[in-house]
Design a protein around this motif. Sequence first.
Motif, PDB file in Angstrom:
ATOM      1  N   PRO A  25      -0.421   1.388   8.325  1.00  0.00           N
ATOM      2  CA  PRO A  25       0.666   0.689   7.251  1.00  0.00           C
ATOM      3  C   PRO A  25       0.032   0.118   6.148  1.00  0.00           C
ATOM      4  N   ILE A  26       0.544   0.141   5.136  1.00  0.00           N
ATOM      5  CA  ILE A  26       0.161  -0.759   4.000  1.00  0.00           C
ATOM      6  C   ILE A  26       1.519  -1.670   3.641  1.00  0.00           C
ATOM      7  N   LEU A  27       1.508  -2.732   3.696  1.00  0.00           N
ATOM      8  CA  LEU A  27       2.691  -3.280   3.420  1.00  0.00           C
ATOM      9  C   LEU A  27       3.153  -3.616   1.993  1.00  0.00           C
ATOM     10  N   LEU A  28       4.433  -3.963   1.708  1.00  0.00           N
ATOM     11  CA  LEU A  28       4.981  -4.135   0.311  1.00  0.00           C
ATOM     12  C   LEU A  28       5.502  -5.414   0.146  1.00  0.00           C
ATOM     13  N   ASN A  29       5.205  -6.046  -0.839  1.00  0.00           N
ATOM     14  CA  ASN A  29       5.803  -7.552  -1.029  1.00  0.00           C
ATOM     15  C   ASN A  29       7.350  -7.434  -1.558  1.00  0.00           C
TER      16      ASN A  29
ATOM     17  N   HIS B 235       5.650  -4.076  -4.515  1.00  0.00           N
ATOM     18  CA  HIS B 235       4.307  -3.606  -4.828  1.00  0.00           C
ATOM     19  C   HIS B 235       3.742  -3.674  -3.413  1.00  0.00           C
ATOM     20  N   LEU B 236       2.588  -2.749  -3.280  1.00  0.00           N
ATOM     21  CA  LEU B 236       1.798  -2.459  -2.215  1.00  0.00           C
ATOM     22  C   LEU B 236       0.845  -3.623  -2.283  1.00  0.00           C
ATOM     23  N   THR B 237       0.379  -4.050  -0.913  1.00  0.00           N
ATOM     24  CA  THR B 237      -0.479  -5.375  -0.902  1.00  0.00           C
ATOM     25  C   THR B 237      -1.775  -4.941  -0.283  1.00  0.00           C
ATOM     26  N   GLU B 238      -1.570  -5.086   1.387  1.00  0.00           N
ATOM     27  CA  GLU B 238      -2.868  -4.812   2.043  1.00  0.00           C
ATOM     28  C   GLU B 238      -2.202  -4.156   3.454  1.00  0.00           C
ATOM     29  N   THR B 239      -3.282  -3.740   4.312  1.00  0.00           N
ATOM     30  CA  THR B 239      -3.170  -3.418   5.608  1.00  0.00           C
ATOM     31  C   THR B 239      -3.289  -4.467   6.619  1.00  0.00           C
TER      32      THR B 239
ATOM     33  N   ALA C 237      -7.316  -4.636   6.462  1.00  0.00           N
ATOM     34  CA  ALA C 237      -8.352  -4.355   5.268  1.00  0.00           C
ATOM     35  C   ALA C 237      -7.616  -4.587   3.989  1.00  0.00           C
ATOM     36  N   ASN C 238      -8.326  -4.770   3.102  1.00  0.00           N
ATOM     37  CA  ASN C 238      -7.857  -4.905   1.606  1.00  0.00           C
ATOM     38  C   ASN C 238      -7.735  -3.372   0.984  1.00  0.00           C
ATOM     39  N   PHE C 239      -6.681  -3.040   0.236  1.00  0.00           N
ATOM     40  CA  PHE C 239      -6.436  -1.822  -0.156  1.00  0.00           C
ATOM     41  C   PHE C 239      -6.703  -1.612  -1.849  1.00  0.00           C
ATOM     42  N   LEU C 240      -7.406  -0.295  -2.131  1.00  0.00           N
ATOM     43  CA  LEU C 240      -7.975  -0.170  -3.452  1.00  0.00           C
ATOM     44  C   LEU C 240      -7.638   1.106  -4.039  1.00  0.00           C
ATOM     45  N   ILE C 241      -7.208   1.275  -5.268  1.00  0.00           N
ATOM     46  CA  ILE C 241      -7.212   2.726  -5.804  1.00  0.00           C
ATOM     47  C   ILE C 241      -8.148   2.748  -7.037  1.00  0.00           C
ATOM     48  N   ALA C 242      -8.572   3.980  -6.958  1.00  0.00           N
ATOM     49  CA  ALA C 242      -9.458   4.426  -8.288  1.00  0.00           C
ATOM     50  C   ALA C 242      -8.781   5.281  -9.172  1.00  0.00           C
ATOM     51  N   GLN C 243      -8.657   4.818 -10.385  1.00  0.00           N
ATOM     52  CA  GLN C 243      -8.103   5.702 -11.640  1.00  0.00           C
ATOM     53  C   GLN C 243      -8.897   5.384 -12.844  1.00  0.00           C
ATOM     54  N   ASP C 244      -9.282   6.667 -13.456  1.00  0.00           N
ATOM     55  CA  ASP C 244      -9.710   6.862 -14.644  1.00  0.00           C
ATOM     56  C   ASP C 244     -11.186   5.787 -14.561  1.00  0.00           C
TER      57      ASP C 244
ATOM     58  N   LEU D  26     -18.870  -0.843 -12.891  1.00  0.00           N
ATOM     59  CA  LEU D  26     -17.481  -0.276 -12.573  1.00  0.00           C
ATOM     60  C   LEU D  26     -16.620  -1.576 -12.965  1.00  0.00           C
ATOM     61  N   MET D  27     -15.404  -1.225 -13.567  1.00  0.00           N
ATOM     62  CA  MET D  27     -14.327  -2.303 -13.747  1.00  0.00           C
ATOM     63  C   MET D  27     -13.424  -2.480 -12.665  1.00  0.00           C
ATOM     64  N   LEU D  28     -13.372  -3.575 -12.119  1.00  0.00           N
ATOM     65  CA  LEU D  28     -12.331  -3.856 -11.018  1.00  0.00           C
ATOM     66  C   LEU D  28     -11.212  -4.797 -11.560  1.00  0.00           C
ATOM     67  N   GLN D  29      -9.872  -4.443 -11.561  1.00  0.00           N
ATOM     68  CA  GLN D  29      -9.099  -5.275 -12.095  1.00  0.00           C
ATOM     69  C   GLN D  29      -7.823  -5.241 -11.260  1.00  0.00           C
ATOM     70  N   GLU D  30      -6.972  -6.350 -11.463  1.00  0.00           N
ATOM     71  CA  GLU D  30      -5.859  -6.614 -10.311  1.00  0.00           C
ATOM     72  C   GLU D  30      -4.515  -6.125 -11.165  1.00  0.00           C
ATOM     73  N   GLU D  31      -3.797  -5.396 -10.322  1.00  0.00           N
ATOM     74  CA  GLU D  31      -2.511  -4.978 -11.054  1.00  0.00           C
ATOM     75  C   GLU D  31      -1.290  -5.034  -9.955  1.00  0.00           C
ATOM     76  N   ASP D  32      -0.266  -4.715 -10.256  1.00  0.00           N
ATOM     77  CA  ASP D  32       0.887  -4.803  -9.278  1.00  0.00           C
ATOM     78  C   ASP D  32       1.017  -3.250  -9.257  1.00  0.00           C
ATOM     79  N   MET D  33       1.129  -2.767  -7.771  1.00  0.00           N
ATOM     80  CA  MET D  33       1.045  -1.193  -7.527  1.00  0.00           C
ATOM     81  C   MET D  33       1.823  -0.835  -6.981  1.00  0.00           C
ATOM     82  N   THR D  34       2.729   0.271  -7.463  1.00  0.00           N
ATOM     83  CA  THR D  34       3.728   0.757  -6.787  1.00  0.00           C
ATOM     84  C   THR D  34       3.403   2.018  -5.950  1.00  0.00           C
TER      85      THR D  34
END
Length: 131
Positions: free
Chosen positions: A14-18, A22-26, A29-36, A65-73
């Motif tokens: 599971p990955i929880l939603l707030n 928005h997706l938060t974490e498992t 573990a912390n959850f990350l996505i890679a885009q562009d 690599l740039m790591l940034q925070e954002e709200d993730m749907t």
Amino acid sequence: WWLAIQQTRQKGHPILLNEYGHLTETPAANFLIAQDKKLLSPRKTDILNGVSLWFVENLCEELGLMLQEEDMTLARCQEADEALICGTAFGLAPVRSIEGVKLTSPGPIFEQLHRLWSERVGLDLREHVLT
């Protein structure tokens, strides 16, 4: 967490939603996505800011690599180039799918981070993570 694990037992982890959806974490573990060619993390106000995430941030700096925070749907995450989780017990692991949508796994950003992580800790956990 127990309820989330029970509900997803047959599907995966599971990955929880707030409260805003928005997706938060498992649970582990912390959850990350890679885009562009950048790595995205849920906002630190919504997650446990663990040592493994801190370590990934440092690895990203080394790799340029740039790591940034954002709200993730959920939809945003399903459109990602790749996704991964990080946790102290296992290091880094690629995410194969999100709610049935397959992702590149393992992807190029995972490979870069995992290689550098393994160098820094002096141990390659690849066979444990990818099996």
